[in-house]
Design a protein around this motif. Structure first.
Motif, PDB file in Angstrom:
ATOM      1  N   UNK A 297      -4.547  10.430  11.885  1.00 53.97           N
ATOM      2  CA  UNK A 297      -2.920  10.587  11.238  1.00 53.97           C
ATOM      3  C   UNK A 297      -2.017  10.631  12.205  1.00 53.97           C
ATOM      4  N   UNK A 298      -2.071  11.174  13.565  1.00 56.68           N
ATOM      5  CA  UNK A 298      -1.356  11.367  14.724  1.00 56.68           C
ATOM      6  C   UNK A 298      -2.144  10.989  16.111  1.00 56.68           C
ATOM      7  N   UNK A 299      -1.544  10.049  16.854  1.00 60.55           N
ATOM      8  CA  UNK A 299      -2.188   9.963  17.981  1.00 60.55           C
ATOM      9  C   UNK A 299      -1.207   9.940  19.189  1.00 60.55           C
ATOM     10  N   UNK A 300      -1.617  10.373  20.378  1.00 66.33           N
ATOM     11  CA  UNK A 300      -0.785  10.287  21.623  1.00 66.33           C
ATOM     12  C   UNK A 300      -0.655   8.928  22.278  1.00 66.33           C
TER      13      UNK A 300
ATOM     14  N   UNK B 230      -2.879  -4.647  18.599  1.00 68.48           N
ATOM     15  CA  UNK B 230      -1.490  -4.871  18.059  1.00 68.48           C
ATOM     16  C   UNK B 230      -1.411  -4.472  16.685  1.00 68.48           C
ATOM     17  N   UNK B 231      -2.457  -4.473  15.956  1.00 67.25           N
ATOM     18  CA  UNK B 231      -2.353  -3.934  14.339  1.00 67.25           C
ATOM     19  C   UNK B 231      -2.074  -2.529  14.677  1.00 67.25           C
ATOM     20  N   UNK B 232      -2.778  -1.750  15.382  1.00 71.93           N
ATOM     21  CA  UNK B 232      -2.602  -0.242  15.540  1.00 71.93           C
ATOM     22  C   UNK B 232      -1.197  -0.068  15.745  1.00 71.93           C
ATOM     23  N   UNK B 233      -0.605  -0.726  16.947  1.00 70.23           N
ATOM     24  CA  UNK B 233       0.586  -0.411  17.411  1.00 70.23           C
ATOM     25  C   UNK B 233       1.783  -0.714  16.348  1.00 70.23           C
ATOM     26  N   UNK B 234       1.462  -1.639  15.359  1.00 71.57           N
ATOM     27  CA  UNK B 234       2.370  -1.702  14.493  1.00 71.57           C
ATOM     28  C   UNK B 234       2.237  -1.117  13.314  1.00 71.57           C
ATOM     29  N   UNK B 235       0.838  -0.397  12.861  1.00 75.28           N
ATOM     30  CA  UNK B 235       0.680   0.530  11.828  1.00 75.28           C
ATOM     31  C   UNK B 235       1.285   1.681  11.476  1.00 75.28           C
ATOM     32  N   UNK B 236       2.425   1.699  10.542  1.00 73.35           N
ATOM     33  CA  UNK B 236       3.373   2.697  10.449  1.00 73.35           C
ATOM     34  C   UNK B 236       2.719   3.976   9.811  1.00 73.35           C
ATOM     35  N   UNK B 237       1.442   3.734   9.414  1.00 78.77           N
ATOM     36  CA  UNK B 237       0.646   5.203   8.769  1.00 78.77           C
ATOM     37  C   UNK B 237       0.180   5.968   9.663  1.00 78.77           C
ATOM     38  N   UNK B 238      -0.095   5.414  11.043  1.00 81.98           N
ATOM     39  CA  UNK B 238      -0.319   6.324  12.181  1.00 81.98           C
ATOM     40  C   UNK B 238       0.280   6.336  13.017  1.00 81.98           C
TER      41      UNK B 238
END
Length: 201
Positions: free
Chosen positions: A48-51, A94-102
């Motif tokens: 849910x949250x990452x640094x 890129x998908x991770x950096x764009x994903x608003x849910x994380x």
């Protein structure tokens, strides 16, 4: 949630230096082969949250700038160090950096994203900048070192900041420094969320 906000607005370099150091105690995984990217991003995308943080090889000559060398993304238990001088800024990243849910928590997020976009363009989503939200708790400091000092009462070491992030092998000290920088952002964020904001008149 704690019942009161005891954060100071500012802290001196001297007072910060006297605090105990904070260090990431989880697992650090260095990603320098393209085949390892997808699995790392799958794990991170489930959090849910990452640094979030980046490191760039320092330039000691005016006008000379290097590309981002390292992208750090950390859960409470595992920090991944993506060596962008060795691997591409691939689609799973890129998908991770764009994903608003994380949610991705950092300090000076805009600067880091600007540097990453020099490699490949993407539309960021789900980023929280500690520098932007800290004033809601009456904190005026901007640096990660001082935000950690005020919010956690712990000092983030900056000893490795100007080391060579494009070295053939990252040292244990470099790995720990890079992991701590990303991970501690989530600790600061969590503490802020559990502390009342300053009531403005």
């Amino acid at each position: 949630m704690s019942t009161e906000n005891r954060f100071t607005d500012k802290i001196s370099n001297e007072a910060t230096a006297l605090l105990p150091a904070v260090e990431f105690r989880g697992e650090i995984r260095v990603i320098e082969c393209e085949r390892d990217i997808a699995a790392a991003c799958k794990y991170l995308g489930a959090q849910p949250v990452i640094g979030f943080d980046t490191e760039t090889r320092p330039s000691f000559r005016p006008g000379v700038m290097f590309r981002v060398s390292l992208l750090q993304l950390s859960s409470p238990e595992v920090c991944y160090l993506f060596r962008l001088n060795r691997i591409p800024l691939a689609k799973p990243i890129l998908q991770l950096l764009e994903d608003a849910s994380t949610l991705k928590i950092g300090a000076d997020v805009a600067g880091d994203l600007r540097s990453l976009r020099k490699i490949r363009h993407f539309r960021d989503g789900g980023f929280v900048d500690l520098q932007t939200i800290a004033p809601q708790w009456g904190i005026e400091e901007k640096s990660l070192r001082k935000l950690s000092a005020i919010v956690l009462g712990k000092r983030v070491s900056k000893a490795q900041r100007l080391s060579n992030w494009e070295a053939a092998t990252l040292t244990d000290k470099q790995r720990l420094y890079a992991a701590t920088d990303a991970w501690v952002c989530t600790r600061i964020y969590d503490r802020l969320l559990h502390t009342p904001k300053i009531k403005r008149p």
